[in-house]
Design a protein around this motif. Structure first.
Motif, PDB file in Angstrom:
ATOM      1  N   GLU A  52      53.058  49.546  20.359  1.00  0.00           N
ATOM      2  CA  GLU A  52      52.335  48.338  20.736  1.00  0.00           C
ATOM      3  C   GLU A  52      52.676  47.864  22.152  1.00  0.00           C
ATOM      4  OE1 GLU A  52      53.328  46.207  17.186  1.00  0.00           O
ATOM      5  OE2 GLU A  52      52.388  47.901  16.196  1.00  0.00           O
ATOM      6  N   VAL A  55      51.003  49.693  26.653  1.00  0.00           N
ATOM      7  CA  VAL A  55      50.086  49.228  27.680  1.00  0.00           C
ATOM      8  C   VAL A  55      50.846  48.626  28.863  1.00  0.00           C
ATOM      9  CG1 VAL A  55      48.187  47.685  28.156  1.00  0.00           C
ATOM     10  CG2 VAL A  55      48.344  48.784  25.954  1.00  0.00           C
ATOM     11  N   ALA A 157      47.658  54.420  20.263  1.00  0.00           N
ATOM     12  CA  ALA A 157      48.413  53.393  19.537  1.00  0.00           C
ATOM     13  C   ALA A 157      47.957  53.340  18.084  1.00  0.00           C
ATOM     14  CB  ALA A 157      48.258  52.032  20.204  1.00  0.00           C
ATOM     15  N   ASP A 165      56.030  53.447  14.749  1.00  0.00           N
ATOM     16  CA  ASP A 165      55.913  52.438  15.783  1.00  0.00           C
ATOM     17  C   ASP A 165      56.337  52.987  17.131  1.00  0.00           C
ATOM     18  OD1 ASP A 165      55.035  50.502  14.005  1.00  0.00           O
ATOM     19  OD2 ASP A 165      57.080  50.070  13.382  1.00  0.00           O
TER      20      ASP A 165
END
Lengths: 207, 162
Positions: A52, A55, A157, A165
């Motif tokens: 997460e 980016v 993602a 994760d």
């Protein structure tokens, strides 16, 4: 117990780094042949990141980037995403066509060239994995998208978000004269493929 | 009048009141969902990544999935004083960023996300008052809790309001 992404440390990282290194070397050589000039490379860096948060390291969700997406299959399965920032892809196209792209979103010829470069760079990696491990790996036709970093990165993602994760990022820097090309590779084997890969490389010792 | 901008990241949800603007940048295959009570000017935005928390084991983050994120967001809005019967929804996103035919299951996740969101909203009987979904481009969305407008920005295609 199966292999978990969280187990990716120590020797596993070293192995991936070495593969990345050889892959980058192959990539630089292929690129150099394609454009008929000397291409330098830096030692690639490898990081394991939170899906997460990927980016952020690219410089923001709205930054325009070029993504080349490829899936691989056969003995191991997964996908690979090559991200070039706009400056790098401009530089690449300048080297290839001898002039800067006129249209911000590129013409068909330029997109097709990026697709081909994505193909060459990705297959250099896959080939080095394959050569190391003796696994048979095929790759799909690449798909190119020019859009916001956030949108493009939502693809890996999401894909990885289903199993973990964490995600593996390999960063490559190639240089031709003053034109720097920074490519970021996201390598995303599916979870079973990690086992197969490390086992055939002889580094999985938990069983 | 200064608007207070609240950023909603990937796999997060946030709420806002009058004068708040909820914003999420670079939606791709993810879906941005806005729930809004216009009488009380209370709004919430969720940025979901996957259709269902039931399909996978790794599901501790509730904001990541259409089903659990909507459930949590709804709870939060009601706690803030919104009335469930006056809530409306607006949705955006669910694009397919790359065209590859193999493993269509993963790649068409955008479409599956949109379907899951719509199913959940109809289960809650919340009407969708505006949508800008699917396609093959990214979106940045901004929701104004004052007037209930959702503005959608795309690269090279400009801006629109739903």
């Amino acid at each position: 117990m199966g292999f978990q992404i969280n187990d990716l440390k120590g020797i596993y990282i070293d192995v991936l780094k070495e593969i990345g290194n050889i892959g980058a070397g192959n990539a630089a050589t292929s690129l150099s042949k394609m454009i008929n000039t000397k291409v330098d490379m830096e030692v690639p860096s490898i990081e394991i990141l939170d899906t997460e948060r990927i980016v952020e390291i690219l410089g923001g969700e709205e930054l325009i980037v070029v993504g080349v997406y490829i899936s691989f299959f056969k003995d191991i399965n997964g996908t690979m995403l090559l991200i070039l920032d706009k400056e790098s892809s401009d530089n690449l196209l300048k080297i290839l066509f001898g002039k800067k792209p006129e249209n911000e979103f590129y013409n068909d010829m330029e997109i097709s060239a990026l697709q081909e470069i994505g193909n060459i760079l990705s297959s250099s990696y896959i080939n080095s994995i394959s050569a190391f491990s003796n696994l048979k790996i095929n790759i799909s036709v690449p798909s190119v998208s020019i859009d916001m970093a956030g949108s493009i990165l939502s693809v890996p993602a999401i894909e990885y978000g289903q199993i973990s994760d964490k995600i593996i990022l390999i960063e490559n820097k190639l240089k031709e004269g003053n034109n720097e090309i920074v490519g970021k590779f996201f390598l995303m084997p599916d979870i079973d493929s990690y086992r197969v890969l490390f086992k055939s490389l002889g580094v999985l010792i938990d069983e | 009048m200064n608007n207070n901008v609240i950023k909603v990241g990937m796999a997060e949800y946030k709420t806002g009141k009058e004068n708040d603007v909820l914003i999420t940048l670079g939606l791709g295959s993810c879906v941005g969902i806005v729930l809004y009570d216009k009488f009380r000017k209370i709004g919430g935005m969720a940025h979901i990544m996957l259709p269902s928390s039931k399909e996978i084991k790794n599901n501790s983050n509730k904001a990541k999935f259409a089903d659990t994120a909507l459930e949590e967001l709804l709870k939060e809005l009601i706690k803030m004083g919104a009335s469930k019967s006056s809530l409306i929804a607006k949705i955006a996103g669910g694009a397919q960023m790359f065209n590859i035919s193999i493993k269509s299951n993963t790649l068409n996740i955008g479409k599956r996300n949109v379907i899951a969101v719509k199913e959940k909203l109809s289960e809650y009987r919340i009407a969708i008052k505006g949508e800008d979904v699917l396609g093959n481009h990214g979106r940045t969305i901004e929701f104004n809790c004052n007037n209930g407008e959702l503005s959608i920005k795309t690269i090279g295609k400009g801006k629109k309001i739903i």
